[in-house]
Design a protein around this motif. Structure first.
Motif, mmCIF file in Angstrom:
data_model
loop_
_atom_site.group_PDB
_atom_site.id
_atom_site.type_symbol
_atom_site.label_atom_id
_atom_site.label_comp_id
_atom_site.label_asym_id
_atom_site.label_seq_id
_atom_site.Cartn_x
_atom_site.Cartn_y
_atom_site.Cartn_z
ATOM 1 N N ILE A 92 -10.001 -5.535 0.772
ATOM 2 C CA ILE A 92 -8.843 -5.546 0.562
ATOM 3 C C ILE A 92 -8.302 -5.099 -0.606
ATOM 4 C CG2 ILE A 92 -6.804 -7.245 0.793
ATOM 5 C CD1 ILE A 92 -8.454 -9.413 1.870
ATOM 6 N N ALA A 93 -7.383 -3.814 -0.485
ATOM 7 C CA ALA A 93 -6.935 -3.188 -1.434
ATOM 8 C C ALA A 93 -5.364 -3.423 -1.694
ATOM 9 C CB ALA A 93 -7.090 -1.576 -1.300
ATOM 10 N N THR A 94 -5.397 -4.416 -2.832
ATOM 11 C CA THR A 94 -4.102 -4.750 -3.348
ATOM 12 C C THR A 94 -3.762 -4.148 -4.504
ATOM 13 O OG1 THR A 94 -4.636 -6.791 -4.432
ATOM 14 C CG2 THR A 94 -4.457 -7.147 -2.164
ATOM 15 N N ALA A 95 -4.640 -3.375 -5.195
ATOM 16 C CA ALA A 95 -4.276 -2.940 -6.462
ATOM 17 C C ALA A 95 -3.288 -1.794 -6.284
ATOM 18 C CB ALA A 95 -5.646 -2.261 -6.948
ATOM 19 N N ALA A 96 -2.221 -1.759 -7.384
ATOM 20 C CA ALA A 96 -1.428 -0.630 -7.588
ATOM 21 C C ALA A 96 -2.181 0.532 -8.539
ATOM 22 C CB ALA A 96 -0.256 -1.136 -8.129
ATOM 23 N N ALA A 98 -2.973 3.836 -10.140
ATOM 24 C CA ALA A 98 -2.051 5.142 -10.450
ATOM 25 C C ALA A 98 -2.396 6.335 -9.921
ATOM 26 C CB ALA A 98 -2.226 5.351 -12.012
ATOM 27 N N ASP A 99 -1.478 6.918 -9.109
ATOM 28 C CA ASP A 99 -1.707 8.109 -8.286
ATOM 29 C C ASP A 99 -2.480 9.378 -9.301
ATOM 30 O OD1 ASP A 99 -1.146 7.127 -5.805
ATOM 31 O OD2 ASP A 99 1.012 7.123 -6.310
ATOM 32 N N TRP A 100 -1.832 9.189 -10.424
ATOM 33 C CA TRP A 100 -2.133 10.530 -11.316
ATOM 34 C C TRP A 100 -2.739 9.841 -12.538
ATOM 35 C CZ3 TRP A 100 2.550 10.704 -8.672
ATOM 36 C CH2 TRP A 100 2.547 11.454 -7.761
ATOM 37 N N ASP A 128 -8.415 8.283 -4.322
ATOM 38 C CA ASP A 128 -7.645 7.432 -3.350
ATOM 39 C C ASP A 128 -8.746 6.350 -2.969
ATOM 40 O OD1 ASP A 128 -6.792 5.540 -1.233
ATOM 41 O OD2 ASP A 128 -5.317 7.224 -0.555
ATOM 42 N N ILE A 129 -8.886 5.230 -3.521
ATOM 43 C CA ILE A 129 -10.143 4.467 -3.328
ATOM 44 C C ILE A 129 -10.306 3.621 -2.118
ATOM 45 C CG2 ILE A 129 -11.172 2.163 -4.355
ATOM 46 C CD1 ILE A 129 -9.495 2.748 -6.848
ATOM 47 N N LEU A 130 -8.965 3.529 -1.286
ATOM 48 C CA LEU A 130 -9.125 2.817 -0.252
ATOM 49 C C LEU A 130 -9.465 3.753 0.889
ATOM 50 C CD1 LEU A 130 -8.484 0.634 2.187
ATOM 51 C CD2 LEU A 130 -6.042 1.357 1.688
ATOM 52 N N ALA A 131 -8.778 4.932 0.866
ATOM 53 C CA ALA A 131 -9.452 6.221 1.888
ATOM 54 C C ALA A 131 -10.867 6.307 1.793
ATOM 55 C CB ALA A 131 -8.583 7.180 1.838
ATOM 56 N N GLY A 144 -5.017 -2.473 3.768
ATOM 57 C CA GLY A 144 -4.394 -1.852 2.578
ATOM 58 C C GLY A 144 -3.097 -2.422 2.288
ATOM 59 N N PHE A 145 -2.246 -2.274 1.366
ATOM 60 C CA PHE A 145 -1.167 -2.733 1.104
ATOM 61 C C PHE A 145 -0.099 -1.561 0.946
ATOM 62 C CE2 PHE A 145 -0.434 -7.441 0.380
ATOM 63 C CZ PHE A 145 -1.681 -7.767 0.707
ATOM 64 N N ALA A 146 1.076 -1.863 1.254
ATOM 65 C CA ALA A 146 2.077 -0.951 1.104
ATOM 66 C C ALA A 146 3.398 -1.441 0.491
ATOM 67 C CB ALA A 146 2.607 -0.152 2.395
ATOM 68 N N ALA A 158 2.066 5.320 9.005
ATOM 69 C CA ALA A 158 1.639 6.627 8.568
ATOM 70 C C ALA A 158 0.701 6.710 7.673
ATOM 71 C CB ALA A 158 2.689 7.456 7.975
ATOM 72 N N LYS A 159 0.677 5.433 6.841
ATOM 73 C CA LYS A 159 -0.639 5.178 5.979
ATOM 74 C C LYS A 159 -1.870 4.661 6.618
ATOM 75 C CE LYS A 159 1.557 4.107 2.181
ATOM 76 N NZ LYS A 159 1.922 3.211 1.189
ATOM 77 N N LEU A 160 -1.689 4.131 7.373
ATOM 78 C CA LEU A 160 -2.875 3.339 8.591
ATOM 79 C C LEU A 160 -3.595 4.840 8.893
ATOM 80 C CD1 LEU A 160 -1.521 1.071 11.414
ATOM 81 C CD2 LEU A 160 -3.238 0.534 9.431
ATOM 82 N N ARG A 162 -3.274 8.023 7.883
ATOM 83 C CA ARG A 162 -3.798 8.804 6.968
ATOM 84 C C ARG A 162 -4.994 8.333 6.293
ATOM 85 N NH1 ARG A 162 0.888 9.098 4.082
ATOM 86 N NH2 ARG A 162 0.181 7.602 2.328
ATOM 87 N N LYS A 163 -4.937 6.763 5.929
ATOM 88 C CA LYS A 163 -6.372 6.268 5.304
ATOM 89 C C LYS A 163 -7.322 6.043 6.269
ATOM 90 C CE LYS A 163 -3.639 5.190 1.440
ATOM 91 N NZ LYS A 163 -3.839 4.935 -0.045
ATOM 92 N N ARG A 164 -6.926 6.106 7.445
ATOM 93 C CA ARG A 164 -7.824 5.615 8.874
ATOM 94 C C ARG A 164 -8.390 4.073 8.668
ATOM 95 N NH1 ARG A 164 -9.329 10.058 11.568
ATOM 96 N NH2 ARG A 164 -8.633 11.985 10.701
HETATM 97 O O1 C5P Z 1 -1.088 5.932 -0.548
HETATM 98 P P1 C5P Z 1 -0.406 4.496 -1.112
HETATM 99 O O2 C5P Z 1 -0.665 4.329 -2.797
HETATM 100 O O3 C5P Z 1 0.928 4.223 -0.913
HETATM 101 O O4 C5P Z 1 -1.376 3.324 -0.522
HETATM 102 C C1 C5P Z 1 -1.282 2.078 -0.974
HETATM 103 C C2 C5P Z 1 -2.499 1.262 -0.408
HETATM 104 O O5 C5P Z 1 -3.873 2.192 -1.010
HETATM 105 C C3 C5P Z 1 -3.023 0.077 -1.241
HETATM 106 O O6 C5P Z 1 -3.694 -0.618 -0.596
HETATM 107 C C4 C5P Z 1 -3.636 0.405 -2.660
HETATM 108 O O7 C5P Z 1 -4.479 -0.492 -3.146
HETATM 109 C C5 C5P Z 1 -4.433 1.559 -1.892
HETATM 110 N N1 C5P Z 1 -4.781 2.818 -2.968
HETATM 111 C C6 C5P Z 1 -5.971 3.121 -3.441
HETATM 112 N N2 C5P Z 1 -6.336 4.000 -4.319
HETATM 113 C C7 C5P Z 1 -5.330 4.870 -4.739
HETATM 114 C C8 C5P Z 1 -4.102 4.592 -4.361
HETATM 115 C C9 C5P Z 1 -3.798 3.669 -3.271
HETATM 116 O O8 C5P Z 1 -7.019 2.307 -3.165
HETATM 117 N N3 C5P Z 1 -5.516 5.991 -5.542
#
Ligand code: C5P
Length: 224
Positions: A92-96, A98-100, A128-131, A144-146, A158-160, A162-164
């Protein structure tokens, strides 16, 4: 009393923000409090699961009986989660995350003195840890969380894809960061429903407990 619907299951959860250093005293982060992820860890443990919680920098006590691993950066979270994922049935990926992150990190504090113009920073993409977990052979059931500010259902679907992943939980808002209550939208490939069902607010632990019931049903349907 919580029914032990996840007895014997191993659940891996990420929570909180990540912190991406610029120099030894500064960094990029976000307002994630970690409360939803910690509530899910507690609810999963109460439901009988063996829980590993990988947490970014947050100020929350570890739920009883939960194994916690603290990290700072997205890369560290990735490096802890990826090898652990194969030993878990649920991720379960709830972490926010950082994209960069800053492309380079200064060893010394960047000084203001003597600079005529403000410094600029090149950024580079974080994994992208979840993907990455969803793409593993024998991947766990991935949730995943959105957090979207508009068109939640469209973006969640779309996220479902994209991240399969089979399941995504959207925050119906208002902005959930740091709050004890939330309103969720549970989205899979062909259905969706609100939690609570009437779209009202409920505290995050109550929501987490309901999600564990749903999760256990989805896991048994998967193996049936
Ligand atoms: O792509 P976006 O960040 O919107 O997707 C959110 C989901 O993907 C959340 O479940 C978040 O924990 C996970 N995520 C992740 N690694 C990242 C970015 C998002 O695991 N680098």
């Amino acid at each position: 009393f919580q029914p032990k619907v996840l007895a014997g299951r191993k659940v891996l959860i990420t929570a909180g923000p990540t912190f991406e250093p610029i120099d030894p005293v500064r960094g990029i982060t976000n307002h994630s409090s970690g409360k939803m992820g910690f509530a899910l860890a507690r609810a999963a443990q109460e439901a009988g699961a063996e829980v590993t919680l990988v947490a970014g920098p947050v100020h929350l006590p570890t739920p009883r009986g939960v194994r916690r691993i603290d990290v700072m950066t997205a890369q560290q979270m990735h490096d802890v989660v990826l090898p652990a994922a194969a030993q878990h049935e649920v991720f379960i990926a709830t972490a926010a995350v950082a994209d960069w992150r800053p492309a380079t990190q200064s060893d010394q504090k960047i000084k203001k003195e003597g600079k005529k113009v403000a410094p600029t920073f090149a950024l580079t993409e974080n994994p992208d840890i979840l993907a990455a977990v969803a793409a593993l052979p024998g991947a766990p059931y991935c949730v995943g969380f959105a957090a979207e500010s508009e068109q939640l259902l469209t973006h969640a679907r779309a996220k479902l894809q994209r991240k399969r992943i089979p399941l995504i939980i959207g925050n119906l808002g208002p902005a959930t960061f740091g709050r004890d209550e939330n309103s969720l939208l549970v989205v899979d490939a062909d259905s969706h429903h609100a939690l609570p069902a009437d779209g009202s607010q409920a505290d995050k632990l109550t929501l987490a407990r309901i999600l564990m019931q749903e999760l256990s049903q989805r896991l048994s349907n998967r193996t049936a």
